[in-house]
Enzyme design. Sequence first.
Site, PDB file in Angstrom:
ATOM      1  NE  ARG A 169      -0.199 -14.340   3.449  1.00  0.00           N
ATOM      2  CZ  ARG A 169       0.486 -12.879   2.566  1.00  0.00           C
ATOM      3  NH1 ARG A 169       0.155 -11.776   3.401  1.00  0.00           N
ATOM      4  NH2 ARG A 169       1.808 -12.664   1.470  1.00  0.00           N
ATOM      5  NE  ARG A 176       3.245 -10.996  -3.031  1.00  0.00           N
ATOM      6  CZ  ARG A 176       2.477 -10.595  -1.589  1.00  0.00           C
ATOM      7  NH1 ARG A 176       3.036  -9.128  -1.622  1.00  0.00           N
ATOM      8  NH2 ARG A 176       3.080 -11.525  -1.125  1.00  0.00           N
ATOM      9  CG  ASP A 245       4.806  -4.416  -2.906  1.00  0.00           C
ATOM     10  OD1 ASP A 245       4.761  -3.203  -2.926  1.00  0.00           O
ATOM     11  OD2 ASP A 245       5.145  -4.354  -1.959  1.00  0.00           O
ATOM     12  CG  ASP A 255       1.952  -8.637   2.045  1.00  0.00           C
ATOM     13  OD1 ASP A 255       1.429  -9.467   2.640  1.00  0.00           O
ATOM     14  OD2 ASP A 255       2.663  -8.540   0.658  1.00  0.00           O
TER      15      ASP A 255
HETATM   16  P1  AMP Z   1       6.314  -5.797   3.193  1.00  0.00           P
HETATM   17  O1  AMP Z   1       6.421  -4.871   4.317  1.00  0.00           O
HETATM   18  O2  AMP Z   1       5.741  -7.299   4.371  1.00  0.00           O
HETATM   19  O3  AMP Z   1       5.506  -5.794   2.572  1.00  0.00           O
HETATM   20  O4  AMP Z   1       7.050  -6.302   2.213  1.00  0.00           O
HETATM   21  C1  AMP Z   1       8.135  -5.925   1.333  1.00  0.00           C
HETATM   22  C2  AMP Z   1       9.606  -6.312   1.031  1.00  0.00           C
HETATM   23  O5  AMP Z   1       9.862  -6.416   1.776  1.00  0.00           O
HETATM   24  C3  AMP Z   1       8.572  -7.447   0.463  1.00  0.00           C
HETATM   25  O6  AMP Z   1       9.519  -8.080  -0.668  1.00  0.00           O
HETATM   26  C4  AMP Z   1       9.126  -8.825   1.646  1.00  0.00           C
HETATM   27  O7  AMP Z   1       9.369 -10.081   1.745  1.00  0.00           O
HETATM   28  C5  AMP Z   1      10.696  -7.935   2.029  1.00  0.00           C
HETATM   29  N1  AMP Z   1      11.058  -8.155   3.600  1.00  0.00           N
HETATM   30  C6  AMP Z   1      10.425  -7.885   4.213  1.00  0.00           C
HETATM   31  N2  AMP Z   1      11.247  -7.616   5.550  1.00  0.00           N
HETATM   32  C7  AMP Z   1      11.382  -9.077   4.897  1.00  0.00           C
HETATM   33  C8  AMP Z   1      12.446  -9.283   5.863  1.00  0.00           C
HETATM   34  N3  AMP Z   1      12.851  -9.872   7.449  1.00  0.00           N
HETATM   35  N4  AMP Z   1      13.514 -10.774   5.516  1.00  0.00           N
HETATM   36  C9  AMP Z   1      13.281 -10.544   3.924  1.00  0.00           C
HETATM   37  N5  AMP Z   1      12.616  -9.577   3.704  1.00  0.00           N
HETATM   38  C10 AMP Z   1      11.667  -9.572   3.549  1.00  0.00           C
HETATM   39 MG    MG Z   2       4.226  -7.072   0.804  1.00  0.00          MG
END
Ligand code: AMP
Ligand code: MG
Length: 481
Positions: A169, A176, A245, A255
């Site tokens: 990306r 953020r 975030d 995101d």
């Molecule tokens: P997101 O829903 O992608 O915005 O993620 C929310 C938070 O969860 C962020 O801190 C991500 O880095 C973490 N996160 C989401 N999926 C995973 C995963 N499979 N492994 C590790 N961290 C994750």
């Molecule tokens: Mg996120």
Amino acid sequence: MLGKHFATELAHLGRQQPPVALQNMRVVMTNPDLAQFLNLGPEWLANDTLLSLLFDSESKIATQSMAQKYGGHQFGQWNPQLGDGRGLLLGDTRALDGQLWDLHLKGAGPTPYARGGDGRAVLRSSIREYLASEALHALGIPTSRALALISSNHPVYRETPETAAMVIRACQSHIRFGHFEYFYHTDQKDKLDDLFAFCFRHHFVDCANADNPHLAMLEKITLETAKLIAKWQAFGFNHGVMNTDNMSVHGVTFDFGPYAFLDDYDPEFICNHSDHNGRYSFEQQPGIALWNLNALAHGFTPYASVDEIRQVLEKYEPTLLTHYRDLMLAKLGLEQVMPEDQRLLSDWLNLLEQDQRDYHQSFRLLAEFNVADGGKCDVLRDHFIDRDTYDSWAQRYYIRLKQQQSSDQARHLTMNKVNPKYILRNYLAQEAIEAAEQGDFSAIQRLLKVLARPFDEQENAEKYAQGVPDWGKRLEISCSS
Ligand code: AMP
Ligand code: MG
């Protein structure tokens, strides 16, 4: 080669670690136009060179990539435990716009902020991120971009077994709202100072010389966010997870999760199926962005008075409303603001809502309206079920258009430049993803190509502009990613 400003100057705001490779990786999509804009060399676009750039242990990127620490308000609740759980900042590049841009690899393995997650991203969600960034960009909506997609046969487990992928990306920075919130709420004033100093040095350079640089920066973020949300609302985009975030300080879409463009016009539309209260529904987005700006503003309280901060935040609403009004008037083909236009617009939207008409197709059809023919427009009239309501609205629209000098033909052309013919429908993405999951990326490539010119009539692309089939409406997109 990439720079490493964040990793050098703010190393203490995260953790350095190299990306971890997947089994049988293959670079399946690359974005040459973006690579050129970012001033990146050809090694970023070819399978072998890109993979060794990212994963060779002696590669410079492996020694400078880092996971950033941040927090965030998720569905209104403060969570200090966030950070890049599966993404790594790779470094930065000076792009053709003169700005510094960051590259980030999502799905690069677990980091200290993974909270038990596997650090991976599935192919399905990686493709959705790629498609959305490029589709929004082509519509003129500020967004992070997608440089490349790497697929693999590395197994990962969500509701069912799937395969892992990675997306590179690009964004001006990956800072953020949650970054500022985290260092403020955990009383790490030194780090908060460092983060601001970094922003003034690299990303908010114009604000650095203001009387109060922090206030100037907050104002810039407030105004850019207001303009962004005005565009989301005008183009019918529902982000779905507006946690702080997931809010970029650059006022760009950031995101991507269970996002969707509207199909039928429904202001209460909720694309995120785990959002049971509709906190992030389409019509809530303007209010939520302001809520998020308030959350961000706490991080500015060591540097400005509450009154000063409030005055800045008060600029959000009028900025958003003015931008939204201008965008919507352009969509209606109106050149100047008249007092009755607000009613004309809201009655048009009410008609779409009551008749459950497709948001994008309805606006595109509206360009066919013919003043020279006394306001006759059969294809538009036939589009509606409630013809009486349509007829009375059309009569007002006709009178309103007659007040303008421009010809039907000229209005038709200008309206088609703001009312897209091709939109990233969830069902179109879904069809292309299913082919990609079988190893065939041609449908994705074709879809991307059409979406790159959303306003132009394109040959052999009718399928992408058709109404949404019943199965494709309100598709339940899995929120796992
Ligand atoms: P997101 O829903 O992608 O915005 O993620 C929310 C938070 O969860 C962020 O801190 C991500 O880095 C973490 N996160 C989401 N999926 C995973 C995963 N499979 N492994 C590790 N961290 C994750
Ligand atoms: Mg996120």
